[in-house]
Design a protein around this motif. Structure first.
Motif, short mmCIF file in Angstrom:
data_model
loop_
_atom_site.label_atom_id
_atom_site.label_comp_id
_atom_site.label_asym_id
_atom_site.label_seq_id
_atom_site.Cartn_x
_atom_site.Cartn_y
_atom_site.Cartn_z
N ALA A 51 -6.02 3.77 -17.53
CA ALA A 51 -5.49 2.43 -17.30
C ALA A 51 -4.10 2.50 -16.66
N THR A 52 -3.30 3.48 -17.06
CA THR A 52 -1.98 3.66 -16.45
C THR A 52 -2.11 4.05 -14.99
N ILE A 53 -3.03 4.95 -14.69
CA ILE A 53 -3.25 5.36 -13.29
C ILE A 53 -3.68 4.16 -12.45
N ILE A 54 -4.59 3.36 -12.97
CA ILE A 54 -5.06 2.18 -12.24
C ILE A 54 -3.91 1.19 -12.02
N ALA A 55 -3.07 1.00 -13.05
CA ALA A 55 -1.93 0.10 -12.90
C ALA A 55 -0.96 0.61 -11.84
N LEU A 56 -0.74 1.92 -11.79
CA LEU A 56 0.15 2.49 -10.77
C LEU A 56 -0.45 2.35 -9.37
N VAL A 57 -1.77 2.49 -9.25
CA VAL A 57 -2.42 2.29 -7.96
C VAL A 57 -2.26 0.85 -7.49
N PHE A 58 -2.45 -0.10 -8.40
CA PHE A 58 -2.27 -1.50 -8.04
C PHE A 58 -0.82 -1.80 -7.68
N ALA A 59 0.11 -1.18 -8.38
CA ALA A 59 1.53 -1.39 -8.05
C ALA A 59 1.84 -0.84 -6.67
#
Length: 123
Positions: A51-59
């Protein structure tokens, strides 16, 4: 008074927290614990990493594609409008299917709280 077309930090935070912390998080944790037992904590940590990786990708995508539209805009910018269209519809279909999971924990909760109502009574 005209409607304002902006969201504050509080508004966005409330939307995100409301969509994550709902009845589903309790159902998901109970199902996970029932399936994998004590290993559920490690599964939750792995899910948190993803979930953190996905959030960083979206950021990162939001930084590089400063347009309104979210994943639709990101995919349209990277590939083509057709693939952005498919992404938008796929996300909408996924949301509609995910919404179907909400009545189950709600009805289970009502069933637990309202045991005094006889089955089949409509009044």
């Amino acid at each position: 008074m005209p409607l304002r077309r902006d969201l504050t930090f509080f508004d966005v935070t409330a939307i995100v927290v409301g969509s994550i912390v709902g009845a589903d998080i309790y159902i998901a944790s109970a199902l996970t614990a029932g399936l994998v037992g004590p290993f559920a904590i490690i599964v939750w940590v792995i899910a948190a990493v993803f979930a953190t990786i996905i959030a960083l990708v979206f950021a990162s995508c939001s930084f590089h594609v400063p347009r309104v539209g979210g994943p639709f805009a990101f995919v349209s910018e990277a590939f083509d409008d057709f693939f952005g269209f498919l992404t938008g519809w796929s996300l909408w279909i996924a949301e509609m299917l995910a919404l179907r999971s909400l009545p189950s924990p709600l009805s289970s909760t009502w069933n637990t709280w309202c045991r005094w109502i006889p089955p089949g009574s409509s009044r």
